[in-house]
Structures are given as structure tokens and as C-alpha cells.
Design an enzyme around this catalytic site. Structure first.
Site, PDB file in Angstrom:
ATOM      1  N   HIS A 264       0.389  -1.468  -0.039  1.00 16.66           N
ATOM      2  CA  HIS A 264       0.191  -0.139  -0.070  1.00 16.66           C
ATOM      3  C   HIS A 264       1.040   1.209  -0.102  1.00 16.66           C
ATOM      4  CE1 HIS A 264      -3.966   2.245   0.668  1.00 16.66           C
ATOM      5  NE2 HIS A 264      -3.069   3.171   1.226  1.00 16.66           N
ATOM      6  N   GLU A 265       1.850   1.372   0.935  1.00 15.70           N
ATOM      7  CA  GLU A 265       2.637   2.537   1.174  1.00 15.70           C
ATOM      8  C   GLU A 265       3.119   2.584  -0.640  1.00 15.70           C
ATOM      9  OE1 GLU A 265       1.341   4.782   3.141  1.00 15.70           O
ATOM     10  OE2 GLU A 265       0.097   3.405   4.316  1.00 15.70           O
ATOM     11  N   HIS A 268       1.392   4.689  -2.716  1.00 14.43           N
ATOM     12  CA  HIS A 268       1.747   5.731  -1.892  1.00 14.43           C
ATOM     13  C   HIS A 268       3.300   6.710  -2.860  1.00 14.43           C
ATOM     14  CE1 HIS A 268      -1.909   7.066  -0.418  1.00 14.43           C
ATOM     15  NE2 HIS A 268      -1.671   5.860   0.028  1.00 14.43           N
ATOM     16  N   GLU A 294      -4.627   7.869  -3.238  1.00 17.78           N
ATOM     17  CA  GLU A 294      -5.211   6.554  -2.371  1.00 17.78           C
ATOM     18  C   GLU A 294      -5.507   5.022  -4.319  1.00 17.78           C
ATOM     19  OE1 GLU A 294      -5.295   6.205   0.532  1.00 17.78           O
ATOM     20  OE2 GLU A 294      -5.529   3.888   0.310  1.00 17.78           O
TER      21      GLU A 294
END
Ligand code: ZN
Length: 499
Positions: A264-265, A268, A294
Site C-alpha cells: 500500500h505505502e 503512495h 489512494e
């Protein structure tokens, strides 16, 4: 062509950017490295640097330069660096000049103090310990809203900070569509029977989890030259400068969720990493909105990281790392377990489907708070009632309820809806990428993710903040934000599989 006014503007903006990136570094340090005793002094530094950045930006000189550059903007191509820079800076300037620097500093200070109080309050499951800080944040946010022209809805002003130009009414419409589609879908999936995911809980050595998360990230494009990965209780990504991407992940010994947090990170991080370096130290040099941000974290976490083809490559490796836990679990059972849909208490642990209902709940409560329709002292009860209504879940304590997220302590009201918007946008962009790239599964099965990353960089990341979020989505996908593809994706994924 040499334009002195443009050069002067770029010099000024570079200073502002440096100050705000330094602020990001202070924030990163606060969450990752700082001993708790530093919190009060840090709140002062964060407030000072926030105020300085604001004072350096909202100046008569910049106003004058923007005026001088009007003709250059009008004579330049809309997509050019010059026109985009002047247009976006003017928009930021008009917004920033409405908020007194003293209020900016106060917002930062209050948020830093509340964030420091949030950890212990959550630990002790003591909402009352955090409440005075939230009262302060809320009062300051209401003062902030008053700096702007009255909007159709108060919440519009808050939302605009995270999803520029988006209106509360548009978000509500998308969320109603999601709620109407997802509530029955969750019921269908529950009725279809339980999926065994018991093997996902147990003892998983943290060092091995970290190494495996890193192995995935490296396959995606992480390098030691420009990235790092650290531990925090609440994962986030920070980019204090071009070529400096900092991921954090939360490694728990009793499950494998850190792998998904790291992916997820990474999503980003890769968005910031892919922004055209020529835009660095200008207002154009970052991702355009939290919704688009996101969309990328969810792309790498869910569309890639929860796909069958991804696990076809990685699962045998994971079995080798954790043979006792996973040696006898086959790939299909593992795939189903990491995609299990099941209502649960914690947003960041929620599956792809129920996640959106966690967001809708927060979106509704935030509007009620800012409009004074809900008092903070009644917030925990309102939270618990809605968890029961939307997800059929009984909240046992505030630590696993209203205190679980740091956003409200951080003063970030209006932020939450961008998570669910990101889900919606992620599938729109994903479908478009597949039109160009063809079968990605074949490449994922080989552990190759570079083509997807390069496509996203070229079609999305490079643009940075040159265009509005809506313009950006339209340039990438050819259409406006729309929940249909996302709902179809979830339906297809969750349809019963032939045995
Ligand atoms: Zn995220």
C-alpha cells in the site's frame, strides 16, 4: 525564452517547497524516530515551519509576479509547464491568502499536540483523554472554514483541501451507489459460506516479514538509492524531497498484514517517485490529490497484491519463508484467505469490500461534527451505533472504535472520503492500463511489474499537480469519476468460483 518574472517566481516557490518538505521531515521524524518527550518542543517547530512556509508564500511579491505573468500564462499552451505552474500557483495563492499565518501555525500546533495525545489515549482506550484535543481541532477547523466564502455545504471547504474541486454532494452520490451495491454483496458473500483463513494468524517472525515485504517492493521498483522502509504503529509514506521516498509499515508478529501495508505505502511512494523531476521544488511537484494518491496505493495493494497471478509468483517463496505456517496450505486457499470478505472492526485491516463502509461511516460523522449536529462527547456512541447498522458489528471498546485512526487527532477532517474515492478511481485507471498493456497476469506470474509501473508513470505519475484531479482522471481514463467499473470488478472477483 528568458522571463525574469518567471525565474523570480520559481526561486520564491522553491523556498516555500523547501520549508514545507522540511516540515514533512519533522513529521516523519515525529512518527518514526522521536522519543515521546520531544512532543511539545516538536509541536512548536512544526508550527513555526508551517507558519514560515505560509508567510513566504502569501506575499505581495508573489501576488505581483502572478499578475505580471498573466500574459505568459495566456499565450502558453494549457499543458505547458509555464501555464500549469502559473495557473496552479494562482489557485493555491488565492486559497492560502484567505488563511492568516497565525491560524495556520495554530492548526499545526494543535494537530501535533493531539497526535501525541492520541497514541496513549488509544492505548488506554480512553476517549475522554483525547476529547479536549479534538475539541480544539474542531474549533480551529470551524475558524478555518470561516476564512472562505460560504459554500453549498460546510464540508465542501474541508473536502477541497484533499480533493480539490470535489463537492460533498458528488461524493455522497458515489457513496450511495457504493452502499446500495455493497451491502447486498457482503450479505451474498457471507451466505455463500465461511472461508478458512485461520492459517493467516499465528507466529510470523517480524524480521522475515520485513524482508519479504522488501523483496516485493524491490520487484515493484524500490531501490536502496532512493527509498527506505521503517516501522510505525500507523503506516504512512513521506517524501521529503525528490529521490527520497520513505515508506513505513506496521509489522505485527501474529499476522501477515504488514505485507499488504508495505505494498500500500509503496503505491503512495511510487506516485511521488514518478512525478517528473523537472517539477521538483514547485507547487506541481507532487501527487495531485489524496483520492488519486489512494488510487495508486490501492492499485499496488489490491489490484496487484491480491491477484492470483501475483501470488502465483510469490506464494511458493512465502511458503519457503514460513514453512511451518504455510507449507501445507495450497495456493488457491491462500488466495481466497487474503481476499476474504468479512465485516470487521478496524478500517486498515478491512477487506476490499467492507472497507468502503468504514469510510462512509466516517464521512457521515465528520459532516455532523463540523455542522455541530453531533457533539464530540456523543461521538463514541454514534460511531458504535453506525458500526452495528452498516457492518453488524458490536464495538467492544473505543481503542477498536472511534480511537483507531489518527486522522481526527491530526485535524484532518475531510480526508477519509478520499480513501473510498481512491478505490473507485483505481479500477478506472487499471482498466485503462490493461487496454494498453494486454494481459498483465502473464507478467505478474513471472514476477515482472515494471511495465505496469512504467505505464502508470508515463500516463499519471509524471503529471504531478499540473492539472486538477478531474482533469487528471479524464486525461488518464478518458472519463469522469464513476463507481460502475469498481462495483463490476468487485462483483466479478467475488462471484463463486467453479470448483
Ligand atoms: Zn493510503
Amino acid at each position: 525564452m528568458k522571463v525574469p518574472a518567471l525565474d523570480r517566481l520559481l526561486e520564491r516557490l522553491a523556498e516555500v517547497s523547501d520549508l514545507s518538505r522540511a516540515g514533512m521531515l519533522l513529521f516523519w521524524d515525529q512518527r518514526v524516530m522521536m522519543p515521546p518527550g520531544g512532543s511539545e518542543a516538536r509541536a512548536e517547530s512544526v508550527a513555526t515551519i508551517g507558519r514560515l512556509a505560509q508567510e513566504r508564500f502569501v506575499t505581495a511579491e508573489i501576488e505581483q509576479l502572478l499578475e505580471e505573468l498573466r500574459s505568459l500564462e495566456e499565450s502558453s499552451d494549457y499543458d505547458s509547464f509555464e501555464a500549469s505552474l502559473i495557473r496552479v500557483t494562482r489557485h493555491d495563492f488565492e486559497k492560502a491568502s484567505r488563511v492568516p499565518p497565525e491560524l495556520v501555525g495554530e492548526l499545526r500546533r494543535a494537530s501535533a499536540l493531539a497526535l501525541s495525545a492520541w497514541g496513549p489515549a488509544k492505548e488506554a482506550s480512553n476517549f475522554e483523554a483525547l476529547r479536549p484535543f479534538l475539541e480544539k481541532n474542531l474549533a480551529l477547523r470551524q475558524r478555518y472554514v470561516e476564512c472562505f466564502d460560504p459554500a453549498e455545504e460546510t464540508y465542501d471547504v474541508l473536502l477541497d483541501d484533499y480533493e480539490p474541486n470535489m463537492k460533498t454532494a458528488e461524493v455522497r452520490e458515489i457513496f450511495i451507489e457504493l452502499k446500495d451495491a455493497l451491502v447486498p454483496l457482503i450479505k451474498e458473500v457471507e451466505d455463500a459460506g465461511e472461508i478458512d483463513d485461520s492459517f493467516l494468524t499465528g507466529e510470523f517472525d517480524p524480521a522475515r516479514q520485513r524482508d519479504f515485504g522488501l523483496e516485493i517492493a524491490r520487484r515493484f521498483g524500490y531501490t536502496d538509492e532512493e527509498w527506505r522502509l521503517d516501522q510505525t504503529p500507523h503506516p504512512f509514506m513521506s517524501s521529503p524531497g525528490a529521490g527520497d521516498i520513505r515508506l513505513t509499515s506496521n509489522i505485527r508478529t501474529n499476522d501477515l498484514s504488514s505485507l499488504f501495508a508495505t505494498m500500500h505505502e509503496f503505491g503512495h511512494g511510487v506516485y511521488e517517485w514518478g512525478v517528473d523531476r523537472a517539477l521538483a521544488r514547485t507547487p506541481l511537484g507532487s501527487g495531485v490529490s489524496l483520492g488519486l494518491h489512494e488510487s495508486q496505493s490501492r492499485t499496488w495493494e489490491n489490484l496487484v497484491g491480491r491477484s492470483r497471478s501475483f501470488w502465483r509468483f510469490f506464494y511458493p517463496r512465502l511458503q519457503q519463508v514460513f514453512p511451518a505456517q504455510l507449507g501445507s496450505v495450497d495456493e488457491e486457499d491462500f488466495y481466497r484467505a487474503v481476499n476474504r470478505v468479512h465485516p470487521s472492526l478496524i478500517r486498515i485491516d478491512a477487506d476490499e469490500v467492507t472497507y468502503n463502509l468504514h469510510i462512509i461511516l466516517r464521512f457521515e460523522l465528520e459532516q455532523e461534527l463540523i455542522d455541530d449536529r453531533l457533539a464530540l462527547e456523543d461521538l463514541p456512541a454514534a460511531w458504535n451505533a453506525r458500526m452495528e447498522e452498516y457492518l453488524g458489528i458490536d464495538v467492544p471498546d473505543d481503542a477498536r472504535g472511534v480511537l483507531q485512526d489518527m486522522h481526527w487527532a491530526g485535524g484532518n477532517l475531510g480526508y477519509f472520503p478520499t480513501y473510498a474515492l481512491g478505490n473507485v478511481i483505481s479500477v478506472q485507471i487499471w482498466e485503462r492500463a490493461k487496454q494498453d498493456l494486454g494481459d498483465l497476469d502473464e507478467r505478474f506470474e513471472q514476477g515482472e511489474f515494471g511495465e505496469l509501473r512504467d505505464w502508470l508513470t508515463e500516463h499519471l505519475y509524471r503529471m504531478g499537480r499540473k492539472f486538477t484531479p478531474q482533469e487528471t482522471i479524464e486525461r488518464v481514463t478518458g472519463s469522469r469519476i464513476d463507481a460502475k467499473l469498481y462495483v463490476r470488478y468487485l462483483r466479478e472477483k467475488l462471484a463463486p468460483q467453479p470448483a
